[in-house]
Design an enzyme around this catalytic site. Structure first.
Site, PDB file in Angstrom:
ATOM      1  N   HIS A  33       2.344   3.430  -9.077  1.00 47.91           N
ATOM      2  CA  HIS A  33       2.076   2.014  -9.344  1.00 47.91           C
ATOM      3  C   HIS A  33       3.244   1.385 -10.115  1.00 47.91           C
ATOM      4  O   HIS A  33       3.625   0.252  -9.866  1.00 47.91           O
ATOM      5  CB  HIS A  33       0.770   1.847 -10.119  1.00 47.91           C
ATOM      6  CG  HIS A  33      -0.437   2.289  -9.335  1.00 47.91           C
ATOM      7  ND1 HIS A  33      -0.634   1.919  -8.021  1.00 47.91           N
ATOM      8  CD2 HIS A  33      -1.499   3.069  -9.669  1.00 47.91           C
ATOM      9  CE1 HIS A  33      -1.782   2.446  -7.583  1.00 47.91           C
ATOM     10  NE2 HIS A  33      -2.317   3.150  -8.568  1.00 47.91           N
ATOM     11  N   ASP A  90       0.825  -1.217   0.000  1.00 49.85           N
ATOM     12  CA  ASP A  90       0.000   0.000   0.000  1.00 49.85           C
ATOM     13  C   ASP A  90       0.860   1.268   0.000  1.00 49.85           C
ATOM     14  O   ASP A  90       1.963   1.280   0.544  1.00 49.85           O
ATOM     15  CB  ASP A  90      -0.912  -0.023   1.233  1.00 49.85           C
ATOM     16  CG  ASP A  90      -2.041   0.994   1.131  1.00 49.85           C
ATOM     17  OD1 ASP A  90      -2.360   1.414  -0.003  1.00 49.85           O
ATOM     18  OD2 ASP A  90      -2.595   1.368   2.180  1.00 49.85           O
ATOM     19  N   LEU A 106      10.597 -20.527  -4.731  1.00 48.69           N
ATOM     20  CA  LEU A 106       9.619 -19.680  -4.031  1.00 48.69           C
ATOM     21  C   LEU A 106       8.222 -19.861  -4.636  1.00 48.69           C
ATOM     22  O   LEU A 106       8.069 -19.967  -5.850  1.00 48.69           O
ATOM     23  CB  LEU A 106      10.055 -18.219  -4.168  1.00 48.69           C
ATOM     24  CG  LEU A 106       9.114 -17.174  -3.588  1.00 48.69           C
ATOM     25  CD1 LEU A 106       9.188 -17.173  -2.062  1.00 48.69           C
ATOM     26  CD2 LEU A 106       9.449 -15.795  -4.122  1.00 48.69           C
TER      27      LEU A 106
HETATM   28  C1  IPE Z   1      -5.457  -2.591  -0.117  1.00 46.93           C
HETATM   29  O1  IPE Z   1      -5.143  -1.261  -0.238  1.00 46.93           O
HETATM   30  C2  IPE Z   1      -5.453  -3.265  -1.462  1.00 46.93           C
HETATM   31  C3  IPE Z   1      -4.150  -3.446  -2.091  1.00 46.93           C
HETATM   32  C4  IPE Z   1      -2.999  -3.109  -1.582  1.00 46.93           C
HETATM   33  C5  IPE Z   1      -4.186  -4.081  -3.387  1.00 46.93           C
HETATM   34  P1  IPE Z   1      -6.247  -0.113  -0.417  1.00 46.93           P
HETATM   35  O2  IPE Z   1      -5.499   1.131  -0.604  1.00 46.93           O
HETATM   36  O3  IPE Z   1      -7.211  -0.509  -1.480  1.00 46.93           O
HETATM   37  O4  IPE Z   1      -6.997  -0.176   0.986  1.00 46.93           O
HETATM   38  P2  IPE Z   1      -7.830   0.961   1.740  1.00 46.93           P
HETATM   39  O5  IPE Z   1      -8.851   1.470   0.777  1.00 46.93           O
HETATM   40  O6  IPE Z   1      -6.874   2.024   2.151  1.00 46.93           O
HETATM   41  O7  IPE Z   1      -8.408   0.258   2.926  1.00 46.93           O
HETATM   42  C1  IPE Z   2      -1.552   0.325  -3.378  1.00 45.47           C
HETATM   43  O1  IPE Z   2      -1.348   1.695  -3.404  1.00 45.47           O
HETATM   44  C2  IPE Z   2      -1.819  -0.233  -4.747  1.00 45.47           C
HETATM   45  C3  IPE Z   2      -3.184  -0.715  -4.958  1.00 45.47           C
HETATM   46  C4  IPE Z   2      -4.178  -0.633  -4.112  1.00 45.47           C
HETATM   47  C5  IPE Z   2      -3.448  -1.330  -6.232  1.00 45.47           C
HETATM   48  P1  IPE Z   2      -2.554   2.727  -3.389  1.00 45.47           P
HETATM   49  O2  IPE Z   2      -2.929   3.019  -4.797  1.00 45.47           O
HETATM   50  O3  IPE Z   2      -3.644   2.249  -2.526  1.00 45.47           O
HETATM   51  O4  IPE Z   2      -1.841   3.978  -2.756  1.00 45.47           O
HETATM   52  P2  IPE Z   2      -2.459   4.997  -1.696  1.00 45.47           P
HETATM   53  O5  IPE Z   2      -2.965   4.179  -0.560  1.00 45.47           O
HETATM   54  O6  IPE Z   2      -3.548   5.738  -2.399  1.00 45.47           O
HETATM   55  O7  IPE Z   2      -1.311   5.871  -1.300  1.00 45.47           O
HETATM   56 MG    MG Z   3      -4.076   2.477  -0.548  1.00 45.76          MG
END
Ligand code: IPE
Ligand code: IPE
Ligand code: MG
Length: 239
Positions: A29, A12, A123
């Protein structure tokens, strides 16, 4: 030091990483994919047997269309570019999550990755894609109900020990350690059933900044924990 057999990661913070640099979210990303590559390599070298990564949740469809399409594009690119390399290093790829409703070319790539690497034994890389625990558990309940209806199983045979066979993670051990980056302190619908006794480590760094030293730090934290699984620590049994 005890190394966890199965590490699962909630990757995240890509968006915030990009924002902090004045870049579009997609740049975060892209940088996140690079962090994933390095983490897969490091996990193998550190003797981790199973690595599960949360790549796209069943709730991530609610993001703007363009971001969803960027994330789909990056998954395709990752498999097209990295599959041969992963295979060469003996990595076995498995995918958990709902396949129905995914674009046919994405489904085909996921299936190709699983097929090609099926016999690999270094792995195990589990990619949680279009994954949400509640969806997984509901689909598992439906599969169990259908098996009962078809006369294949007795309803009395469904228990906490046997229900896991209906989950996407059948055959995969429960995670020992779950790491979440970005400072958020929640599971966001990730491995809710399987996480029953997982140790949790929350790190402040954004996912694109996650590296070998962060993984090593999480493993050190894991090694210092005392897992009791509801029992009593061995040294306290006689007290
Ligand atoms: C969880 O992160 C999903 C992934 C890392 C793929 P999100 O960014 O979607 O989660 P919330 O919305 O902060 O809970
Ligand atoms: C995690 O990073 C990637 C996915 C959920 C696919 P985010 O896109 O949720 O990044 P933040 O949480 O908005 O910083
Ligand atoms: Mg996120």
């Amino acid at each position: 030091m005890t190394t966890p057999a199965h590490v699962a990661i909630i990757m995240d913070g890509n968006g915030r990483w990009a924002k902090a640099r004045g870049l579009p979210r997609v740049a975060g990303h892209r940088a996140g994919v690079e962090a994933l590559r390095q983490t897969v390599r490091a996990a193998g070298e550190m003797g981790i047997e199973w690595l599960t990564v949360y790549a796209f949740s069943s709730e991530n469809w609610s993001r703007p269309k363009s971001e969803v399409s960027d994330l789909m594009g990056l998954l395709k690119l990752f498999i097209r570019r990295d599959l041969a390399e992963l295979h060469k290093h003996g990595v076995r790829v498995r995918v958990i999550g709902e396949r129905d409703g995914l674009e046919p070319d994405i489904r085909a790539l996921l299936e190709e990755a699983e097929e090609l690497t099926r016999a690999n034994r270094s792995l195990n890389l589990v990619i949680a894609f279009n994954y949400g625990s509640r969806d997984e558990i509901a689909r598992a309940a439906r599969k169990a109900a259908l098996a009962v209806k078809a006369g294949k199983i007795d309803p009395d045979s469904i228990s906490a020990d046997t229900f896991g066979e209906f989950l996407d993670t059948t055959g995969i051990p429960d995670p020992d350690l779950i790491i979440r980056t970005s400072g958020e302190l929640r599971l966001s619908n990730f491995l809710l059933w399987q996480a029953a006794y997982a140790e949790l480590v929350f790190l402040p760094c954004y996912w694109p900044d996650f590296g070998r030293t962060d993984l090593a730090e999480a493993l050190r934290s894991f090694a210092s924990r005392e897992r009791r699984f509801g029992g009593v620590a061995a040294r306290d049994v006689a007290l």
